[in-house]
Design a protein around this motif. Structure first.
Motif, short mmCIF file in Angstrom:
data_model
loop_
_atom_site.label_atom_id
_atom_site.label_comp_id
_atom_site.label_asym_id
_atom_site.label_seq_id
_atom_site.Cartn_x
_atom_site.Cartn_y
_atom_site.Cartn_z
N GLN A 23 0.84 -1.20 0.00
CA GLN A 23 0.00 0.00 0.00
C GLN A 23 0.87 1.25 0.00
O GLN A 23 0.61 2.18 -0.76
CB GLN A 23 -0.93 0.01 1.23
N ARG A 24 1.90 1.27 0.83
CA ARG A 24 2.79 2.43 0.90
C ARG A 24 3.51 2.65 -0.43
O ARG A 24 3.59 3.77 -0.93
CB ARG A 24 3.81 2.25 2.02
N ASP A 25 4.03 1.58 -1.02
CA ASP A 25 4.75 1.69 -2.28
C ASP A 25 3.84 2.15 -3.42
O ASP A 25 4.23 2.98 -4.24
CB ASP A 25 5.40 0.36 -2.65
N LEU A 26 2.62 1.62 -3.46
CA LEU A 26 1.69 2.00 -4.52
C LEU A 26 1.31 3.47 -4.40
O LEU A 26 1.30 4.20 -5.39
CB LEU A 26 0.45 1.11 -4.49
N LEU A 27 1.02 3.93 -3.19
CA LEU A 27 0.68 5.34 -3.01
C LEU A 27 1.85 6.25 -3.35
O LEU A 27 1.66 7.29 -3.98
CB LEU A 27 0.23 5.61 -1.57
N ALA A 28 3.05 5.87 -2.95
CA ALA A 28 4.23 6.68 -3.26
C ALA A 28 4.46 6.77 -4.76
O ALA A 28 4.81 7.83 -5.29
CB ALA A 28 5.45 6.10 -2.56
N LEU A 84 6.31 -2.60 -9.22
CA LEU A 84 6.31 -3.19 -7.88
C LEU A 84 6.73 -4.66 -7.91
O LEU A 84 6.92 -5.27 -6.87
CB LEU A 84 4.93 -3.06 -7.24
N ARG A 85 6.79 -5.23 -9.11
CA ARG A 85 7.11 -6.65 -9.31
C ARG A 85 6.14 -7.55 -8.56
O ARG A 85 6.52 -8.47 -7.85
CB ARG A 85 8.54 -6.94 -8.89
N LEU A 86 4.86 -7.20 -8.73
CA LEU A 86 3.78 -7.96 -8.12
C LEU A 86 2.79 -8.38 -9.20
O LEU A 86 2.67 -7.70 -10.23
CB LEU A 86 3.05 -7.11 -7.08
N PRO A 87 2.05 -9.45 -8.97
CA PRO A 87 1.02 -9.84 -9.94
C PRO A 87 -0.04 -8.73 -10.07
O PRO A 87 -0.36 -8.05 -9.09
CB PRO A 87 0.40 -11.10 -9.33
N VAL A 88 -0.56 -8.58 -11.27
CA VAL A 88 -1.58 -7.56 -11.52
C VAL A 88 -2.79 -7.79 -10.62
O VAL A 88 -3.37 -6.83 -10.10
CB VAL A 88 -1.99 -7.57 -13.02
N SER A 89 -3.14 -9.03 -10.38
CA SER A 89 -4.29 -9.32 -9.53
C SER A 89 -4.09 -8.80 -8.11
O SER A 89 -5.03 -8.28 -7.49
CB SER A 89 -4.58 -10.82 -9.52
N VAL A 90 -2.90 -8.90 -7.60
CA VAL A 90 -2.60 -8.40 -6.25
C VAL A 90 -2.68 -6.88 -6.21
O VAL A 90 -3.31 -6.29 -5.33
CB VAL A 90 -1.21 -8.89 -5.77
N VAL A 91 -2.07 -6.24 -7.19
CA VAL A 91 -2.08 -4.77 -7.24
C VAL A 91 -3.50 -4.25 -7.44
O VAL A 91 -3.87 -3.22 -6.88
CB VAL A 91 -1.11 -4.25 -8.32
N THR A 92 -4.31 -4.97 -8.19
CA THR A 92 -5.71 -4.57 -8.38
C THR A 92 -6.45 -4.57 -7.04
O THR A 92 -7.16 -3.62 -6.72
CB THR A 92 -6.42 -5.51 -9.37
N VAL A 115 -5.10 -4.39 -3.97
CA VAL A 115 -4.52 -3.35 -3.11
C VAL A 115 -5.02 -1.98 -3.55
O VAL A 115 -5.41 -1.14 -2.73
CB VAL A 115 -2.98 -3.42 -3.13
N ALA A 116 -5.04 -1.73 -4.87
CA ALA A 116 -5.51 -0.44 -5.39
C ALA A 116 -6.98 -0.22 -5.04
O ALA A 116 -7.36 0.88 -4.62
CB ALA A 116 -5.31 -0.38 -6.90
N CYS A 117 -7.80 -1.25 -5.16
CA CYS A 117 -9.22 -1.11 -4.82
C CYS A 117 -9.41 -0.76 -3.35
O CYS A 117 -10.26 0.06 -3.00
CB CYS A 117 -9.98 -2.38 -5.18
N ASP A 118 -8.60 -1.37 -2.49
CA ASP A 118 -8.67 -1.04 -1.06
C ASP A 118 -8.34 0.43 -0.83
O ASP A 118 -9.00 1.11 -0.05
CB ASP A 118 -7.71 -1.91 -0.25
N LEU A 119 -7.32 0.91 -1.53
CA LEU A 119 -6.92 2.31 -1.37
C LEU A 119 -7.94 3.27 -1.99
O LEU A 119 -8.16 4.37 -1.47
CB LEU A 119 -5.53 2.54 -1.98
N ILE A 120 -8.58 2.86 -3.07
CA ILE A 120 -9.63 3.67 -3.67
C ILE A 120 -10.83 3.74 -2.72
O ILE A 120 -11.38 4.81 -2.48
CB ILE A 120 -10.05 3.09 -5.05
N ASP A 121 -11.20 2.59 -2.17
CA ASP A 121 -12.34 2.53 -1.24
C ASP A 121 -12.11 3.41 -0.01
O ASP A 121 -13.05 3.97 0.54
CB ASP A 121 -12.62 1.10 -0.81
#
Length: 117
Positions: free
Chosen positions: A50-55, A70-78, A80-86
């Motif tokens: 979450q910190r890395d994505l926001l930064a 981030l070298r993460l699967p797209v499904s994971v980032v999706t 995490v991003a949805c949590d941050l959007i919410d």
């Protein structure tokens, strides 16, 4: 040459708290992400992802590019991003629809015409 695959110590299902689907069905690989300037601060319990994505999203980034950086699967980032959007910490924008984009052939004809002038 791309770096070799290295398995991560933390599994994707741990990063997403066991969830396999995002809270929104409107976030896709081409969704543009940007940190919300008026969003609440991250709690102390926020994950590294979450910190890395926001930064990273201080500037506009497509979700798929964020996942690659981030070298993460797209499904994971999706997820995490949805949590941050919410939570109001991240903004999502749909890309320009294909219908709103100029026709590449028309642009080429315009460029060819300008070169003839």
């Amino acid at each position: 040459m791309p770096p070799e695959y290295t398995d991560q110590a933390v599994r994707p299902y741990v990063m997403t708290a066991g969830r396999v689907s995002p809270s929104r069905n409107t976030v896709g690989v081409d969704t543009l992400l940007m940190t919300a300037s008026d969003g609440p601060a991250l709690p102390l319990t926020a994950t590294r992802e979450q910190r890395d994505l926001l930064a990273m999203c201080v500037r506009l980034h497509p979700l798929v590019e964020a996942a690659a950086r981030l070298r993460l699967p797209v499904s994971v980032v999706t997820i995490v991003a949805c949590d941050l959007i919410d939570s109001g910490r991240l903004r999502a924008r749909s890309p320009v629809p294909q219908a709103g984009r100029p026709d590449p052939r028309l642009l080429q004809e315009l460029l060819d015409g300008l070169r003839k002038l």
